[in-house]
Design a protein around this motif. Structure first.
Motif, short mmCIF file in Angstrom:
data_model
loop_
_atom_site.label_atom_id
_atom_site.label_comp_id
_atom_site.label_asym_id
_atom_site.label_seq_id
_atom_site.Cartn_x
_atom_site.Cartn_y
_atom_site.Cartn_z
N THR A 12 0.67 -0.85 -0.15
CA THR A 12 -0.11 -0.51 -0.11
C THR A 12 0.80 1.09 -0.11
OG1 THR A 12 -1.86 -1.31 1.03
CG2 THR A 12 -1.86 0.94 1.49
N VAL B 255 -4.24 6.06 0.42
CA VAL B 255 -2.99 5.46 1.17
C VAL B 255 -3.84 5.70 2.53
CG1 VAL B 255 -0.68 5.26 2.19
CG2 VAL B 255 -1.36 5.64 0.01
N TRP C 63 -4.33 1.48 4.72
CA TRP C 63 -3.60 0.89 5.95
C TRP C 63 -3.81 0.36 7.29
CZ3 TRP C 63 -1.90 3.21 10.14
CH2 TRP C 63 -1.89 4.25 10.27
#
Length: 68
Positions: free
Chosen positions: A27, A41, A45
């Motif tokens: 990622t 992102v 995450w």
């Protein structure tokens, strides 16, 4: 069951933590390369961290871990 036996187990549940770590790193790498946006992102995450935590909470609940 000892941890040595888990490492030799073919059960997919024992590979999940490694998969989460790879996806977590991927990622950030895709974000750094500009393939996915920084905003995405920032959304992705934490999901992987939550999934890894849930996996850790469910550790030992698979069929191969509950054998006598």
């Amino acid at each position: 069951m000892e941890n040595n036996e888990h490492s030799k187990c073919g059960c997919p549940c024992h590979m999940m933590m490694g998969i989460f770590v790879i996806l977590f790193g991927l990622t950030f790498e895709l974000g750094a390369l500009g393939v996915i946006s920084d905003h995405l992102v920032g959304i992705i995450w934490p999901v992987f961290v939550i999934l890894a935590g849930l996996k850790k909470m469910a550790a030992g609940k698979c069929k191969c871990c509950t054998k006598s």
